[in-house]
Motif scaffolding. Structure first.
Motif, PDB file in Angstrom:
ATOM      1  N   LEU A 529       7.230 -10.744  -1.040  1.00  0.00           N
ATOM      2  CA  LEU A 529       6.302  -9.683  -0.658  1.00  0.00           C
ATOM      3  C   LEU A 529       4.938  -9.858  -1.313  1.00  0.00           C
ATOM      4  O   LEU A 529       3.941  -9.317  -0.861  1.00  0.00           O
ATOM      5  CB  LEU A 529       6.892  -8.325  -1.028  1.00  0.00           C
ATOM      6  CG  LEU A 529       8.167  -7.999  -0.245  1.00  0.00           C
ATOM      7  CD1 LEU A 529       8.801  -6.736  -0.764  1.00  0.00           C
ATOM      8  CD2 LEU A 529       7.841  -7.845   1.230  1.00  0.00           C
TER       9      LEU A 529
ATOM     10  N   ARG B 247       5.292 -12.834  10.913  1.00  0.00           N
ATOM     11  CA  ARG B 247       4.724 -12.464   9.620  1.00  0.00           C
ATOM     12  C   ARG B 247       5.074 -13.523   8.577  1.00  0.00           C
ATOM     13  O   ARG B 247       5.419 -13.211   7.435  1.00  0.00           O
ATOM     14  CB  ARG B 247       5.253 -11.109   9.166  1.00  0.00           C
ATOM     15  CG  ARG B 247       4.200 -10.029   9.352  1.00  0.00           C
ATOM     16  CD  ARG B 247       4.724  -8.694   8.955  1.00  0.00           C
ATOM     17  NE  ARG B 247       4.547  -8.428   7.547  1.00  0.00           N
ATOM     18  CZ  ARG B 247       5.118  -7.397   6.926  1.00  0.00           C
ATOM     19  NH1 ARG B 247       5.885  -6.573   7.581  1.00  0.00           N
ATOM     20  NH2 ARG B 247       4.905  -7.182   5.663  1.00  0.00           N
ATOM     21  N   ARG B 284      -0.609  -6.968   7.133  1.00  0.00           N
ATOM     22  CA  ARG B 284      -0.109  -6.113   6.053  1.00  0.00           C
ATOM     23  C   ARG B 284      -0.828  -4.771   6.079  1.00  0.00           C
ATOM     24  O   ARG B 284      -0.205  -3.708   5.963  1.00  0.00           O
ATOM     25  CB  ARG B 284      -0.331  -6.842   4.731  1.00  0.00           C
ATOM     26  CG  ARG B 284       0.137  -6.140   3.484  1.00  0.00           C
ATOM     27  CD  ARG B 284       1.661  -6.130   3.422  1.00  0.00           C
ATOM     28  NE  ARG B 284       2.151  -5.569   2.181  1.00  0.00           N
ATOM     29  CZ  ARG B 284       2.031  -4.290   1.824  1.00  0.00           C
ATOM     30  NH1 ARG B 284       1.415  -3.462   2.606  1.00  0.00           N
ATOM     31  NH2 ARG B 284       2.524  -3.864   0.676  1.00  0.00           N
ATOM     32  N   ASP B 288       0.741  -1.091   7.120  1.00  0.00           N
ATOM     33  CA  ASP B 288       0.585   0.033   6.197  1.00  0.00           C
ATOM     34  C   ASP B 288       0.202   1.303   6.951  1.00  0.00           C
ATOM     35  O   ASP B 288       0.701   2.392   6.660  1.00  0.00           O
ATOM     36  CB  ASP B 288      -0.514  -0.295   5.182  1.00  0.00           C
ATOM     37  CG  ASP B 288       0.077  -0.541   3.802  1.00  0.00           C
ATOM     38  OD1 ASP B 288       1.315  -0.702   3.719  1.00  0.00           O
ATOM     39  OD2 ASP B 288      -0.679  -0.584   2.825  1.00  0.00           O
TER      40      ASP B 288
END
Lengths: 788, 788
Positions: A529, B247, B284, B288
């Motif tokens: 991550l 991703r 990312r 979010d």
């Protein structure tokens, strides 16, 4: 530099700027025109080109299918062996370091507990000194090539440069043993670089069937008779080295691909992947054994992976600016680190070249200095009360752990000692640890960072195996964590993560890799991550640092004088034609040549390839037949199958020879022309060179730009590139380009030496506007167009 | 095949074995001798070689420093733009799919809850049909090049093959919209492949400054005037595509490196890394935003990552044998999958080429068939009682989740529906989930595996954007989990891990990548501890599958007839010299040529490069001056700056031209010779070709082996390779080698056509022992040595 300076001082100043290796050998300055490794220094190029002569073709045709299968099988088998041996060596290395350094720290800690501080210092510094001395002595006397990290040497080898002795059996043994003792002696040196060299060494030795110097060869292993196959194996070996050092199999492959290898194919990617998979699987099995406590002090704290972050990480936009700052700092510090290290290496070289005693003395002084710092500095730090909610015993009992007692009273710990009076692996683990945000003081971090930064710079150049990865990670983690502490509660990330990002930024700033460092850090910390943040940090630190200087391994390589061939052409190369740089008296052979002539030319020149030209009456006009290698000529002379009259013999020649005679068996120990004694009668006889001449060498026309010729030379991986004339009624070959002809030093020397005489119709914009600055050619004044 | 068979059947049989693209265009079979894209089919090669003519040199010299900085800055800016746009497209793609498919499933599920099964089926199948029909219609009518995955096309492009229309603006739009509707329509197709094509398309359009066809160009973007720079951008674009689809930023870089790119430098590695870092960071940030629930049905179950394994995994030696078995099964199934897919594609091609209506009809039938299966099969499964300790609601309320109710009574769930009546992403998430070992029945797994295996094979070839990654992962995960269920308590690994390993094995068996698949799987599942097992599985499945056939993308590429140039030389190429394969009437130009001649030759041949030869009286003997490109000749003719007398004009020529005139502006829309009208008077005038001729083309001697010439051709990335004679008193050039001359089809056609006449002294072992089998040249009988 003024001419009035005394000559000695003059020389000293010079040695700070010129390559180290060439400085050691005064011969190297005589001529840059020669083929690499010819009359100059013992560095040679490798032959990656297929020598397409009739003999080779004949041999290839008669090769049976079973031999081809055998060849493929052997390649995979050797990759397996490389993986297995490297993982064993890596495991033993860790086991030994953890136990030797561990016992040392346990003994000293026990003495400290008993408040016998003087005795503890004596034991600590003496054991460090003995270990360093041992490493230095074996390196200096048995194999000086084992000193340092070895990555620059391996990188140069994979670019086609054969430095003497880097892959010998004794280098391997010294590297392994020396690395263990150097790392155990608390010097701030790493073990990853030496592991890469070890892996490459094992691969090279396996590839040539063992050590030929000591007669330790196995017949069934002597299978690879050319430089190409060995280069592939060494690539796999260096991948295995990183895989074993960091337990990072994918990182290892990428490291070999991004940093080490100059030529790469997807088949090789697959084999390297196989090799590191073997390493990963065997290491996993060995560590399973150790988890049950059978490996002494190893296994508890000594796992190679800093498995710090299995928990989820959350971060938001507000965390990005500090990360960017970290990247910039990493870039600046990294380039500073590189330039200081380069300077220190050049100063050390002045000491090291005086005599072996000086070398060893230098190593010992560094060891004593290190011991004093490691033992002395923690006294500066104040004792901290143990936290009540500590996840482990405080102060730490035994060897590893976050809370070292050192001189503190019970219930207190010394935070600087936890970092500095510890192995480097444990220091990294402490810095990376999470949920320990109040463990360290800011002053501790600054002291630790400064110590690591300078200690690692002065420790690298001593005469012992010494890696750079671990020192760089420690240093980077310390300032990363410091910045995390400064931010305190203004950030969502914990300080351990800042340490990881700091390590990434310093690695990026110093080593300038991207994908491979990214994957290595991920594999070290086991948290995917973090990926976007690590990528950002690496990109910024590399970009910033690239503005100042080159990557650390390239700087060391340049200092050592390896003629490394870059992929990209410099702008000035577009302005030059190959005709401008090719020079020197060209030695030719005729298709059917007198033996005496061959011997004479081989003895008086040190070239490794010669054009073969057919002239009337053997052809209508002089034509270029091909290129013959020195090694093949020597093989021919050794067999003494000479002709009495100058006639072509054709395929009859083959029955006297086997492929074995022309095979390149391995590094070093090549036959020399001086060893062949021929009678005067034999010297009057003839040799038909046609069947053994590479009849289709790569050629370029003399008007081609140097940049374009470099593309061919570098992409195809050549050793010799023949230059042919534009106009056909001249001599059929103008000259030979070799690796040296593409080096900036040589090109400029050539320019200044011959003045404008080289100018041809199409390119007359030479000499004037360029000069050599720090190994790079720069423009002095705006370029003017001077087309005649 | 017997000659008595009716011609129609004959043709049908043939079309199952010959390339699809060439089959479509009957022209393609006329001549294989021509340069790629010449008189044969619309495929062209790219010019990666530096055309080193006087004009170019002059232009390069006058280039200011600011322009060089601008160039570097633009490269990075474009990489940033590519990353930003691709991540936005990837995000929107996911958002749209999750919402469209989500609404569909929510509506049908609600109807099922109300027991209106017939209505539910009608809504489900009709919405699927409409979505498929929409995707098929826009693909068939607007841009047929957008059908399929696009990875083979991009791979061929990066190898230097320019297929028409693959990177146009309409292809881009159809690819994005079509992929969304095809994936939403519950067809078993993926979105990763289309994302790669999308990324490459965006990169290509940005690289040529917009779409020139629609006049949507930006001046400041029109910066890259050559194929090399655009190739680099497309490489970065394809890396960004994978990064956005999974991703997986590091996996994306490695995918581009291992599977896509034919040429690679470390500078490119760094730029690709930068591009995917941009993708990772932007994705990312976007995710979010969605986590707070602002994106409709996306964000809850629709995260792209299958973040299934943050917990620790422990495994031991006993777990290795089943993993090995998994690898072997994956290899066998993977190669079977590839060969079936290839066969189905060829059958589909027979349907598709009939007319557009057939194409769309085929797509609709597949959609209806899929809907029936997805809705019908769950009725076969028995309802399972909900587990008491389920971590989520059972039966699932809303859209995603492990326990689908389908037709079951309350408190029960239908395990097959959880997999099959769901989006593919959710099915994968369910299969990968841990702590759900008793959720699925064995029969369910078998039904699901068989359905996926065959459905994905029949779905790929329809006229709509369709990727292969996701279907392969689903299929692999299903049999992986099945094997985990068979082992039951005999293993330490949970069934979710077996599903991951199964997916890895099937990916390895079908796509044959190693490092990149490994990293992609790690980034998908976020668990590095699995690494050794995944490496093992990938190695075994690739090894097993390689014994049967090639990688899926290579098979499709071959079926489409792209002349892909491999890196390694086939054994028979060592037995041939370039003189054996070079042929055809060679068209030459003189240094100063009559305009009429140039127009005539350009009109009558379709070659893209012509040797320029100086002959007496302009030189003493005929000499090869260089090579001139068709594009440059057309640019010269367009300017109409002709000479009245045949004299050299030298640098005077430059003032009529700017670099802009010779720049290669982008794909398609090149000037044609037919568009240039010249008067008879002009045709009698002359052109001095010297300043515009590449005066230093790469050359090889005619006796060089084809294998060795291939090394040069492939490594340097050439389009034309001049062959010069061994003996100097012949014509100064023998011929030109192009991409086609290295294709097995061409070499064999050549051999059979000309018989033994091509034999030269050194190579006379041709024709007899080889034949063409499935696109590969194989030996018919043991090789005999026929040296004359």
């Amino acid at each position: 530099m003024s001419d009035n300076a005394p000559p000695d001082q003059n020389q000293d100043h010079e040695s700070l700027t010129i390559p180290l290796l060439s400085h050691e050998r005064s011969l190297n300055s005589t001529s840059q025109v020669a083929i690499v490794g010819a009359n100059v220094c013992p560095i040679e190029s490798f032959d990656y080109e297929i020598a397409e002569n009739d003999f080779f073709k004949q041999d290839w045709r008669t090769r049976a299918k079973i031999q081809i299968f055998q060849y493929i099988f052997m390649k995979w088998l050797l990759c397996f062996l490389i993986g297995a041996i490297v993982s064993l060596v890596g495991f033993c290395n860790n086991l030994a370091v953890e136990n030797i350094a561990g016992i040392k720290f346990v003994v000293t800690s026990n003495m400290m507990l008993a408040r016998r501080y003087g005795m503890a210092f004596l034991v600590f510094s003496l054991s460090n000194l003995v270990l360093t001395l041992f490493a230095a002595i074996i390196t200096a006397f048995i194999s000086p090539a084992a000193a340092g990290s070895g990555i620059p040497e391996v990188k140069a080898y994979l670019n086609g440069v054969d430095a003497p002795g880097i892959f010998s059996l004794r280098t391997l043994i010294v590297k392994i043993v020396g690395s263990i003792s150097a790392v155990s002696s608390s010097l701030l040196v790493g073990k990853a670089g030496p592991m890469v060299h070890t892996g490459a060494c094992i691969a090279s030795l396996l590839g040539q069937g063992g050590s030929r110097r000591y007669g330790l060869t196995w017949k069934w292993l002597c299978f690879f008779k050319n430089d190409r196959d060995r280069r592939d194996l060494v690539t796999c070996g260096s991948a295995a080295g990183i895989a074993a050092a960091f337990r990072a199999p994918v990182g290892g492959v990428l490291f070999a691909l991004e940093e080490m290898a100059s030529w790469w194919r997807s088949a090789l990617l697959w084999r390297a992947f196989f090799t590191t998979a073997v390493v990963a699987i065997i290491l996993r099995a060995l560590i399973d054994i150790c988890l049950s406590g059978k490996c002494g002090l190893f296994g508890k704290g000594g796992l190679i992976m800093f498995d710090a972050y299995s928990a989820n990480v959350s971060y938001h936009l507000a965390d990005v600016p500090p990360v960017l700052v970290l990247g910039v700092i990493g870039g600046i510090l990294g380039s500073l680190y590189n330039s200081l290290l380069d300077k220190v290496l050049r100063v050390y070289n002045l000491i090291n070249e005086k005599s072996v005693v000086y070398k060893i003395f230098l190593a010992c002084s560094i060891s004593i200095f290190t011991s004093c710092l490691l033992f002395g500095l923690p006294w500066l730090a104040s004792c901290q009360p143990c936290p009540l909610d500590a996840s482990e015993a405080c102060p730490t009992i035994g060897r590893s752990g976050n809370y070292k007692k050192f001189q503190c009273p019970p219930g207190y710990y010394n935070d600087l000692a936890s970092l500095i009076f510890n192995t480097n692996d444990d220091a990294i683990r402490n810095l990376f640890s999470k949920n320990t945000d109040s463990e360290f003081q800011k002053s501790t971090m600054i002291i630790f960072f400064v110590t690591c930064f300078f200690l690692s710079i002065v420790s690298y150049g001593i005469v012992a195996p010494a890696g750079l990865f671990v020192p760089v990670i420690v240093t980077g983690a310390s300032y990363g964590r410091f910045i995390g502490m400064l931010l305190g509660s203004h950030t969502n990330l914990n300080q351990g993560l800042y340490a990881v990002l700091g390590a990434a930024s310093f690695l990026g700033g110093s080593m300038r890799m991207t994908v491979s460092l990214c994957v290595i850090i991920l594999e070290l910390t086991n948290n995917l991550l973090l990926l976007p943040l690590i990528m950002m940090v690496l990109l910024i630190s590399k970009t910033v640092a690239d503005a100042f200087n080159g990557n650390i391994y390239d700087l060391i390589m340049k200092a050592k004088g390896f003629p490394y061939l870059e992929t990209h052409a410099e702008p000035y190369m577009r302005q030059l034609t190959v005709g401008d740089v090719v020079s020197g008296p060209l030695q030719l052979f005729h298709g059917i040549e007198k033996v005496g002539n061959i011997v004479h030319i081989l003895k008086t020149t040190r070239h490794h390839g010669f054009p073969v030209v057919d002239e009337p009456p053997h052809s209508e006009s002089p034509i270029l037949y091909g290129l013959i290698l020195r090694a093949h000529l020597i093989a021919l002379l050794k067999k003494r199958v000479f002709l009495c009259t100058p006639v072509q013999i054709g395929v009859d020649a083959f029955r006297h020879f086997s492929a074995e005679d022309f095979a390149k068996k391995g590094l070093g120990n090549v036959d020399k022309i001086e060893d062949i004694e021929l009678s005067d009668e034999e010297k009057e006889m003839f040799l038909d060179l046609h069947p053994f001449t590479n009849a289709s060498p790569y050629t370029v026309v003399e008007t081609m730009s140097l940049a374009k010729a470099l593309v061919l030379f570098r992409q195809v991986g050549l050793r010799h590139l023949l230059v042919i004339p534009k106009i056909s009624n001249r001599a059929p070959v103008v000259g030979i380009l070799t690796r040296h002809d593409f080096m900036p030093e040589h090109i400029l020397a050539e320019g200044n030496q011959t003045g404008e005489s080289h100018c041809t119709l199409s390119s007359c914009i030479f000499h004037l506007p360029y000069e050599l600055q720090g190994g790079k050619v720069r423009m002095i004044q705006p370029l003017q167009i001077l087309v005649r």
